[in-house]
Design an enzyme around this catalytic site. Structure first.
Site, PDB file in Angstrom:
ATOM      1  N   LYS A  69      39.691  35.036  44.408  1.00  0.00           N
ATOM      2  CA  LYS A  69      39.417  36.007  43.345  1.00  0.00           C
ATOM      3  C   LYS A  69      38.008  36.579  43.507  1.00  0.00           C
ATOM      4  O   LYS A  69      37.802  37.785  43.376  1.00  0.00           O
ATOM      5  CB  LYS A  69      39.597  35.348  41.967  1.00  0.00           C
ATOM      6  CG  LYS A  69      41.067  35.174  41.629  1.00  0.00           C
ATOM      7  CD  LYS A  69      41.347  34.275  40.442  1.00  0.00           C
ATOM      8  CE  LYS A  69      42.866  34.035  40.366  1.00  0.00           C
ATOM      9  NZ  LYS A  69      43.267  33.063  39.362  1.00  0.00           N
ATOM     10  N   GLN A  84      40.647  29.497  35.007  1.00  0.00           N
ATOM     11  CA  GLN A  84      41.634  29.059  36.004  1.00  0.00           C
ATOM     12  C   GLN A  84      42.463  27.891  35.451  1.00  0.00           C
ATOM     13  O   GLN A  84      41.907  26.905  34.974  1.00  0.00           O
ATOM     14  CB  GLN A  84      40.906  28.641  37.300  1.00  0.00           C
ATOM     15  CG  GLN A  84      41.818  28.274  38.432  1.00  0.00           C
ATOM     16  CD  GLN A  84      42.662  29.450  38.922  1.00  0.00           C
ATOM     17  OE1 GLN A  84      42.169  30.553  39.114  1.00  0.00           O
ATOM     18  NE2 GLN A  84      43.944  29.212  39.107  1.00  0.00           N
ATOM     19  N   ASP A 106      44.059  37.904  32.309  1.00  0.00           N
ATOM     20  CA  ASP A 106      45.287  37.221  32.734  1.00  0.00           C
ATOM     21  C   ASP A 106      46.474  37.683  31.891  1.00  0.00           C
ATOM     22  O   ASP A 106      47.628  37.410  32.238  1.00  0.00           O
ATOM     23  CB  ASP A 106      45.128  35.698  32.577  1.00  0.00           C
ATOM     24  CG  ASP A 106      44.912  35.009  33.911  1.00  0.00           C
ATOM     25  OD1 ASP A 106      45.267  35.605  34.951  1.00  0.00           O
ATOM     26  OD2 ASP A 106      44.400  33.878  33.907  1.00  0.00           O
TER      27      ASP A 106
END
Ligand code: NAD
Length: 284
Positions: A53, A97, A120
């Site tokens: 990322k 995460q 997200d």
């Protein structure tokens, strides 16, 4: 006839290049889009995801803030960091995460992220917008599946779409996105009876089950579009999807490989979401 293999690497590279151009436009206006990535603990797979990322951010021109916290970090400490980033005008996106260590309540953490920084797309506010057909920040992997289909020249409207799997991170959001594209959507799960018959009626199948080679060639109709979200590691160390790729590719019209299909799309869509978050915050 053999299926067209949908090239997720190529399509994700196009999307990252589009994001790069958009980031350059922000830069020209004196704005530096910025993503904060929080990792708690040292799960090796999560570390790889976080590194990828950060690399994608560098390529696109998004500043990345990295928070690598110890496994022992308390829920309170994590929530305080999120609150700080929520209030930080320089930070446009916050990504925590997953999975988190067991002592931390994942739902509480996801709820704490400001919805307009939820890159997200997991916050119930964004899930709600998706379900009323007004999606703003869409979950990255599901949105990536839609891009793969559309950029392969496939029209979803009116098609019979079968999603196998109903998780909050893949199955449900991809179903809502297919519905938003005017697909006729059926969702199968572990309690569904006669999955084979349901799948045989599908023009488009999205497999997100987590079982290697779950979708067999005798479950798909000739010419079907097969999108394989599964990432399963076999005993021999190789990656394998939820679809029996070798057999299905002889029957399908279009099919995604694993690796190199849906996988690379997730990060590309994250980059897009980060810039979308930046835009939404500028409009507010
Ligand atoms: P999950 O375990 O949360 O959900 C699996 C779903 O499959 C459940 O809804 C369950 O009802 C259904 N299911 C299980 N057994 C079934 C059966 N026998 N018949 C029908 N349905 C059944 O998994 P998930 O998080 O949705 O992930 C699914 C797969 O996608 C995994 O392989 C995961 O690694 C992969 N994944 C890939 C990406 C990516 O970036 N490409 C992102 C997320 C997940």
């Amino acid at each position: 006839m053999s299926a067209v293999i949908i090239d997720g690497k190529k399509i994700s590279a196009q999307i990252k290049d589009e994001a790069k151009s958009l980031a350059a436009e922000f830069n020209a206006d004196g704005i530096q889009p910025c993503l904060a990535v929080i990792l708690v603990g040292d799960d090796p797979a999560s570390r790889v995801y976080v590194r990828n990322k950060k690399r994608a951010c560098e390529y696109v021109g998004i500043k990345s803030l990295s928070y690598e916290l110890s496994e022992k970090t308390s829920q309170q400490e994590l929530l305080e960091l999120i609150e700080k980033l929520n209030n930080d005008k320089e930070c446009n996106g916050i990504l925590v995460q997953l999975p988190l260590p067991e002592h931390i309540d994942e739902q509480k953490v996801l709820l704490a992220i400001r919805p307009d920084k939820d890159v997200d797309g997991f916050h119930p506010y964004n899930v709600g917008l998706l379900s009323i057909g007004s999606a703003r920040l869409k979950a990255c992997t599901p949105a990536g599946c839609i891009e793969l289909i559309k950029r392969s020249g496939i029209d979803i409207q009116g098609k019979s779409c079968v999603v196998v799997g109903r998780s909050n991170i893949v199955g449900k959001p991809v179903s809502m996105l297919l519905l938003a594209e005017n697909g006729t959507v059926t969702v199968c799960h572990s309690k569904t009876k006669n999955i084979k018959d349901v799948c045989l009626g599908a023009d488009i199948i999205v497999a997100a089950v987590g079982i290697p080679k779950f979708i067999k060639a005798d479950m798909i109709k000739d010419g079907a579009v097969i999108i394989d979200v599964g990432i399963n590691r076999l005993e021999n160390g190789k990656l394998c999807g939820d679809v029996d790729f070798e057999a299905c590719k002889e029957k399908a019209g279009f099919i995604t490989p694993v690796p190199g299909g849906v996988g690379p799309m997730t990060i590309a869509m994250l980059m897009k979401n980060c810039l979308e978050a930046c835009r939404i915050q500028r409009m507010a």
